[in-house]
Design a protein around this motif. Structure first.
Motif, short mmCIF file in Angstrom:
data_model
loop_
_atom_site.label_atom_id
_atom_site.label_comp_id
_atom_site.label_asym_id
_atom_site.label_seq_id
_atom_site.Cartn_x
_atom_site.Cartn_y
_atom_site.Cartn_z
N ASP A 28 8.29 -14.65 1.11
CA ASP A 28 9.20 -15.48 0.32
C ASP A 28 8.47 -16.30 -0.75
N GLY A 29 7.15 -16.09 -0.89
CA GLY A 29 6.38 -16.77 -1.92
C GLY A 29 5.78 -18.09 -1.49
N THR A 30 6.05 -18.54 -0.27
CA THR A 30 5.45 -19.80 0.18
C THR A 30 3.98 -19.61 0.54
N VAL A 31 3.21 -20.65 0.33
CA VAL A 31 1.79 -20.60 0.66
C VAL A 31 1.65 -20.74 2.18
N LEU A 32 1.05 -19.71 2.80
CA LEU A 32 0.83 -19.72 4.24
C LEU A 32 -0.51 -20.34 4.60
N GLU A 33 -1.52 -20.07 3.79
CA GLU A 33 -2.87 -20.60 4.01
C GLU A 33 -3.60 -20.67 2.68
N THR A 34 -4.57 -21.56 2.63
CA THR A 34 -5.50 -21.60 1.50
C THR A 34 -6.91 -21.63 2.08
N GLY A 35 -7.84 -21.16 1.30
CA GLY A 35 -9.23 -21.17 1.75
C GLY A 35 -10.16 -20.94 0.58
N ARG A 36 -11.44 -20.90 0.88
CA ARG A 36 -12.47 -20.71 -0.14
C ARG A 36 -13.46 -19.69 0.39
N THR A 37 -13.90 -18.79 -0.48
CA THR A 37 -14.86 -17.77 -0.05
C THR A 37 -16.18 -18.42 0.36
N ASP A 38 -16.80 -17.83 1.39
CA ASP A 38 -18.04 -18.37 1.94
C ASP A 38 -19.25 -17.87 1.15
N ASP A 39 -20.45 -18.08 1.71
CA ASP A 39 -21.68 -17.70 1.02
C ASP A 39 -21.84 -16.20 0.83
N ASP A 40 -21.04 -15.41 1.54
CA ASP A 40 -21.05 -13.96 1.36
C ASP A 40 -19.82 -13.49 0.57
N GLY A 41 -19.04 -14.44 0.02
CA GLY A 41 -17.85 -14.11 -0.75
C GLY A 41 -16.66 -13.69 0.10
N ARG A 42 -16.70 -14.03 1.40
CA ARG A 42 -15.66 -13.59 2.34
C ARG A 42 -14.78 -14.74 2.80
N LEU A 43 -13.56 -14.36 3.19
CA LEU A 43 -12.59 -15.30 3.73
C LEU A 43 -11.68 -14.54 4.69
N ARG A 44 -11.51 -15.07 5.90
CA ARG A 44 -10.63 -14.45 6.90
C ARG A 44 -9.47 -15.40 7.17
N TRP A 45 -8.26 -14.86 7.13
CA TRP A 45 -7.06 -15.64 7.39
C TRP A 45 -6.75 -15.65 8.88
N THR A 46 -6.13 -16.73 9.36
CA THR A 46 -5.74 -16.81 10.77
C THR A 46 -4.26 -16.52 10.97
N THR A 47 -3.48 -16.52 9.92
CA THR A 47 -2.04 -16.26 10.00
C THR A 47 -1.78 -14.80 10.38
N ALA A 48 -0.91 -14.59 11.36
CA ALA A 48 -0.49 -13.23 11.74
C ALA A 48 0.53 -12.74 10.71
N LEU A 49 0.32 -11.51 10.22
CA LEU A 49 1.22 -10.93 9.23
C LEU A 49 2.16 -9.94 9.90
N HIS A 50 3.34 -9.83 9.35
CA HIS A 50 4.35 -8.88 9.82
C HIS A 50 4.68 -7.95 8.66
N THR A 51 5.46 -6.95 8.89
CA THR A 51 5.83 -6.02 7.83
C THR A 51 6.50 -6.79 6.69
N GLY A 52 6.03 -6.55 5.46
CA GLY A 52 6.59 -7.21 4.29
C GLY A 52 5.59 -7.24 3.15
N THR A 53 5.96 -7.88 2.07
CA THR A 53 5.11 -8.00 0.90
C THR A 53 4.46 -9.38 0.89
N TYR A 54 3.14 -9.40 0.91
CA TYR A 54 2.37 -10.63 0.87
C TYR A 54 1.56 -10.65 -0.42
N ALA A 55 1.00 -11.80 -0.74
CA ALA A 55 0.19 -11.89 -1.96
C ALA A 55 -1.05 -12.74 -1.70
N LEU A 56 -2.10 -12.38 -2.39
CA LEU A 56 -3.30 -13.21 -2.45
C LEU A 56 -3.43 -13.70 -3.88
#
Length: 106
Positions: A28-56
């Motif tokens: 629905d376009g709401t922000v579920l999480e925000t974060g910043r890439t680490d020293d290796d340029g990586r970021l892992r989300w903790t939110t469980a995703l379900h079938t649908g369209t998401y965006a980064l």
């Protein structure tokens, strides 16, 4: 449960893109999480995703500005069709000041 992670690489410099702010948006376009890439340029989300369209949303303009590098991107917005039956989505972004490529990694 489906999980998601990202990896941002600075293709012009040939190294991880450290400190890129990224937002995960729900169907629905709401922000579920925000974060910043680490020293290796990586970021892992903790939110469980379900079938649908998401965006980064990658705040690339601010990241390049902080480095004093001119860019054409204010942000990179990547929409993803998620199949909730898949275990994990790893979405990588290869970034340079005037171009980018995104792909689903492993």
């Amino acid at each position: 449960m489906t999980t998601c992670s990202t990896h941002v690489l600075d293709a012009a410099a040939g190294r991880p893109a450290v400190g890129v702010d990224v937002s995960l948006l729900g169907p629905d376009g709401t922000v579920l999480e925000t974060g910043r890439t680490d020293d290796d340029g990586r970021l892992r989300w903790t939110t469980a995703l379900h079938t649908g369209t998401y965006a980064l949303r990658f705040a690339t303009g601010a990241w390049f500005a902080a480095a004093g590098v001119p860019t054409v991107h204010a942000a990179v917005h990547l929409e993803v069709l998620v199949d909730g039956d898949q275990e994990h989505y790893h979405l990588a972004l290869l970034l340079s000041p005037f171009a980018y490529t995104a792909y689903r990694g492993s």
